[in-house]
Design a protein around this motif. Structure first.
Motif, mmCIF file in Angstrom:
data_model
loop_
_atom_site.group_PDB
_atom_site.id
_atom_site.type_symbol
_atom_site.label_atom_id
_atom_site.label_comp_id
_atom_site.label_asym_id
_atom_site.label_seq_id
_atom_site.Cartn_x
_atom_site.Cartn_y
_atom_site.Cartn_z
ATOM 1 N N ALA A 1 59.021 -19.435 26.534
ATOM 2 C CA ALA A 1 59.902 -18.981 25.901
ATOM 3 C C ALA A 1 60.873 -18.268 26.847
ATOM 4 O O ALA A 1 60.248 -17.166 27.631
ATOM 5 C CB ALA A 1 59.832 -17.885 24.428
ATOM 6 N N ASP B 1 68.009 -16.791 26.731
ATOM 7 C CA ASP B 1 69.085 -18.272 26.233
ATOM 8 C C ASP B 1 68.367 -19.600 26.670
ATOM 9 O O ASP B 1 67.648 -19.672 27.802
ATOM 10 C CB ASP B 1 70.610 -17.538 26.690
ATOM 11 N N THR B 2 69.860 -20.708 26.919
ATOM 12 C CA THR B 2 69.307 -21.909 27.631
ATOM 13 C C THR B 2 70.315 -22.064 28.654
ATOM 14 O O THR B 2 70.541 -23.228 28.698
ATOM 15 C CB THR B 2 69.617 -22.645 26.177
ATOM 16 N N THR B 3 70.953 -21.136 28.831
ATOM 17 C CA THR B 3 71.937 -21.548 29.850
ATOM 18 C C THR B 3 71.472 -21.766 31.238
ATOM 19 O O THR B 3 70.045 -21.415 31.868
ATOM 20 C CB THR B 3 72.733 -20.619 30.279
ATOM 21 N N SER B 4 72.345 -22.604 31.971
ATOM 22 C CA SER B 4 71.641 -22.133 33.495
ATOM 23 C C SER B 4 73.603 -23.137 34.681
ATOM 24 O O SER B 4 74.129 -22.766 33.743
ATOM 25 C CB SER B 4 71.360 -24.480 33.661
ATOM 26 N N ILE B 5 73.041 -21.934 35.490
ATOM 27 C CA ILE B 5 74.538 -21.989 37.115
ATOM 28 C C ILE B 5 73.856 -22.769 37.682
ATOM 29 O O ILE B 5 73.260 -22.211 38.310
ATOM 30 C CB ILE B 5 73.843 -20.406 36.458
ATOM 31 N N THR C 1 70.774 -22.016 39.186
ATOM 32 C CA THR C 1 69.820 -20.530 37.823
ATOM 33 C C THR C 1 69.599 -20.726 36.388
ATOM 34 O O THR C 1 70.348 -20.888 36.232
ATOM 35 C CB THR C 1 70.408 -19.554 38.330
ATOM 36 N N LYS C 2 68.304 -19.900 36.207
ATOM 37 C CA LYS C 2 68.041 -20.549 34.300
ATOM 38 C C LYS C 2 67.569 -19.418 34.344
ATOM 39 O O LYS C 2 67.158 -18.330 34.945
ATOM 40 C CB LYS C 2 66.683 -21.517 34.357
ATOM 41 N N ASN C 3 67.510 -18.722 32.773
ATOM 42 C CA ASN C 3 67.410 -17.637 32.321
ATOM 43 C C ASN C 3 65.329 -17.035 32.231
ATOM 44 O O ASN C 3 64.592 -18.352 32.403
ATOM 45 C CB ASN C 3 67.509 -17.867 30.715
ATOM 46 N N LYS C 4 65.479 -16.006 32.652
ATOM 47 C CA LYS C 4 63.886 -16.007 32.933
ATOM 48 C C LYS C 4 63.383 -16.019 31.694
ATOM 49 O O LYS C 4 63.820 -15.902 30.847
ATOM 50 C CB LYS C 4 63.915 -13.857 33.428
ATOM 51 N N PRO C 5 61.800 -15.785 31.622
ATOM 52 C CA PRO C 5 61.009 -15.857 30.844
ATOM 53 C C PRO C 5 61.146 -14.678 29.769
ATOM 54 O O PRO C 5 61.381 -13.819 30.333
ATOM 55 C CB PRO C 5 60.066 -15.976 31.534
#
Lengths: 337, 337, 337, 337
Positions: free
Chosen positions: A258, A261-265, A272-276
């Motif tokens: 999990a 958040d659900t962001t991608s850069i 880049t995505k959010n870490k666990p």
């Protein structure tokens, strides 16, 4: 709802507070009416904050209070089994933090006593109450992936616990892997028959000095013929890495980490995505509420206990077998030995 | 490019055709000038299709052709080592399908002979040439995840091969896992020291009758102190399930399955995505071209061989150790035994 | 396959070479037998590389060769319509790079002539042949998402083309968006009725100086009552950003960007994944082969043309309407005006 | 924390209860001390459940209570502006459900009055307090994607609201899109200058009968020169589809839908994942707590208001412009008209 379940909490540490907060704010069917801790001041402080009317230094006084229907045992690990026995004798339903104990000869009497007393007993295997893990289990039970062939679990803590804690933790297998052994049983619907474990010390050499390991891979044979494997690390710097996968004759079901958040850069360098999520409190936040809610429901309405004393026992048995296999250089060890 | 590398192909089966097609259409630096197969007609047919000028029944004649710079050995497994030795003696560079052989005593002389002859020798570990796996390896080598702690590989075939094939395949560990043992070495940059394997027959009981297994979990200790684990199945009904993960002191890098497209469908029932690619020809399509291209580059320009005879040897050693561990009931077996 | 389709290629630039390479190496049913370019040397060079027997300076000579069954028109945009007409008159099947022309009055005669001549005519809308886009279209056609409500397309080039190119490109809507207008029609199975466009110059002010824009959003009303929207940019620094989405009464289907590999890297900072593929040659590599294959199949076996002259016409009509809407300050413009 | 903020809640409907529950259980710094509703019984019921001491039929009495520091206005939309004015005059800080009003001439006086009174005023734009959206905004503010070029928002409700509700809702743009217009401003840090809207009725023809639409695409020009687009639907059968994307000169940042769990199921048919969360209560559950927490923090400690009356005003202005553009057949409408 005619009457709330009256609860006494034994212990006033971090996990006790977590449960008290959930019981106070998230579960209308319950009411905390007493708290006991050998550190009376700490108990008093919490009692004040949550308006708990009875505060005790000795848990036996709490057990003597006839208004208390059920107890949450959140005291230190070594007290879990004697307090469980005393609570059962007092006729209280019991929610006990894991593990029941680290020694089989101290767990068996607990099972006998709760059977005799006819009280409800739930062990705090919170992962069984997590949405994703429950979904995986349901998919398996409904036969959507056919017969189970392989169960795989990755369980990595974000940060090495202090050596002072690890010293008395019982070692990696008993401290950290009992959740994972329980997941193997929960997800497969099968018992662990044989365990083989290899382990080493790669995160921090101090762990080796206290005779423990911080990295391990454990394989298992299950009673339904399937295989299982767990890989553990005491430190995954990117967060609390908790994934499960069940592979079967008709498919595969898995639960990924999990994220916050659900962001991608997207940039010229990378996506880049959010870490666990960082730790078990974040990751299993809702599962803590759900496990308490289910326990209350069992006490009030007779709903089935979803993580019982036998589950607590089996998980310890597997952990002891793993620890033994590791110490013997990685030879297979039967759980029923 | 002054002169193309003149290539002779030994064998005219499916994999030979694949290489010939890639050499003909995708690699301008190479030219197939000869083909040999004991089934002369089959060789002739391919020769006609690809305009290959020399066709032989006996591979030794092909080796006798002074125009041939290098050979692709694509004949049956049992011929790999003798043909390798003959080709080395004839001074040809050699690209050899895996495995070199299933017996160490037949592999060792190959290594000796190619050393003596000073020819290039590449083993067909195509996965080393896959974009994703190379990327994982590069991330590890560049130190981005720190010291390696755990290597994890999932390798599941989409469909059980015919029993007739399996019977002569050398068993799960020697037939299927050599790629995975090579990946453990490739991704970790370290040698396999000790292997423990458990396995069983869950896909099809016919496999048991021929003394083999179709489901296995193998754990390893590596020379740099890290641990590794491979899980295998002969049949994953949803497709060719090939994933790798390397976990280290500073992070984790993994390669997920490749899919046929990037679509998602959202309906009232579920979100549906495309399945993993179906088999190794789809999945490693580009890797086959790349491995041939690299070999040609080594022969023509002296570029480093990226999967050499020693890689072929080490992978077989690990597979033999795994097979032995499994037969001994799961006790650890040293690779150098 | 009795006889290969004999193909003449008109033009010897980058896209011509791409098609010749695909025809030579990937499509066994075709054979390039002639090439024409006003730059004879360039044509000769390619002819040599691909062993093309006939080389012409004047495309009319190529059209006069009775062995040529079909032509690939890859010359400059302004020549597409006259060459199309001449080729039709010569009775050749035609594969024409997009656009047929930028002016309706020059496209209409092409449609008339090919109808008269009864030849096959395919416009190079390569995206129609991409796996993911075809899958989206199939999901829509099969009714899996019900009636179409909204079509959304993101189309962003990785890097601003040189101003010298842009100057003669016809402007953003005619140069870049024709693919997207075609996708709206392809995915929805419906015609574009009305177009509204807003645009601006944000990537590079030089674009403004040549009277063009580099960033735009275009909305549409379709003949089946659905709405559509395209957003465009001449420069997305992270790669070729090409995504489509179709939303309907029963669900939604979308195609995400394709990436170079399937790796993820987890570190203390972030989770990073691979970027979208860099440009149209990488992204639509397979689609180029597939469009040629389909054209050959139409010529040889009468298979349906999947991107015909009318598709080319409609896309230009929409682009002209968009350009007009933008110039008029964003008021809606009917396509049939 | 010396003293809790004493709060009066005006209205006793669903959203009032949501806020009361959050204030009671999740925000220790606040205390609900009064509730008013024209339906006195309903107010009493809630008061009993949450132990709220003062219950009123007339909100003016609540405003007259000197213990009340701040009010939550959760009554019907038409009452928001008069109650806001009365509360400001009474010197109470105000948290007001959106919209302040649907008419500019009724919003302006609210802004004047709160300015005069010097009270805090927060509008319930809960999405500004969502983790993912905040992260997107932060990435934009920190310049990680450079200058903003395009803002894209998808906002689709899971299920058409009852026609009875829609009839008095003010229409799609004023009822549903104000959140989205606010997001455009929030994410871009820029004002909406010009709006163009197309819309239609595709979900349910009953919506057309009441003069409204259920499907729309709105484009915008922003004061910093960027473009924006919103697509809306009253019904996405697969769940609450809420996604945002900001594209700029140095990259792109987006927030995908949140899902109920992280599981994937692989079978012979497909890979299935969990659907987006079902509705705004599930999706923005934590955002509701966070918006209240921030308001309390502003009142107690002077922290900045993150969604103020002007934000409420601007969003309505854009919605009115969109509605006007749609009614005029899709011509651009300036917001300041």
């Amino acid at each position: 709802m005619d009457r709330k379940l009256q609860i006494g909490v034994i212990g006033a540490g971090r996990i006790a507070q977590l449960h008290i907060d959930n019981l106070a704010y998230r579960i209308p069917e319950a009411e905390v009416v007493g708290i006991a801790d050998i550190n009376f001041e700490r108990a008093e402080e919490i009692a004040k904050k949550y308006k708990i009317i009875n505060v005790y230094e000795d848990y036996k006084e709490l057990l003597g209070n006839p208004d208390v229907d059920a107890v949450f045992i959140c005291s230190t690990t070594d007290t879990h089994s004697p307090v469980s026995i005393a609570a059962a004798k007092a006729g209280k339903h019991i929610f006990c933090e894991k593990p029941i104990d680290r020694k089989l000869e101290r767990i068996i009497p607990v099972l006998e006593e709760i059977k005799k007393a006819g009280v409800k007993y739930q062990v705090a295997f919170n992962r069984r109450f997590d949405h994703s893990y429950k979904h995986v289990r349901d998919v398996v039970r409904e036969g959507k992936i056919g017969n189970v062939h392989i169960v795989k679990i990755t369980a990595r803590d974000p940060k090495l616990a202090p050596i002072s804690y690890l010293k008395d933790s019982g070692g990696l297998f008993l401290d950290m892997c009992t959740h994972d052994f329980d997941m193997v049983r929960f997800l497969s619907g099968s018992e662990i028959v044989e365990v083989t474990a290899i382990g080493t010390c790669l995160v921090d050499k101090s762990v080796e000095k206290i005779g423990d390991i911080d990295t391990a891979i454990t394989t298992m044979k299950l009673s339904n013929g399937a295989l299982a494997v767990i890989d553990n690390s005491r430190q995954a710097v990117y967060g609390y890495d908790q994934r499960v996968e069940v592979f079967g004759s008709k498919g595969c079901v898995c639960a990924d980490n999990a994220t916050g958040d659900t962001t991608s850069i997207y940039t010229v360098e990378a996506v880049t995505k959010n870490k666990p999520l960082w730790d078990f409190l974040e990751r299993f936040n809702d599962a803590y509420v759900e496990e308490a809610r289910c326990f209350i429901d069992s006490c009030l309405n007779g709903a089935e206990i979803k993580a019982d004393a036998n589950d607590g026992l089996q998980s310890i048995k597997a952990a002891l077998a793993a620890a033994r296999s590791w110490k013997l250089g990685g030879i297979p060890v039967k759980v029923e030995e």
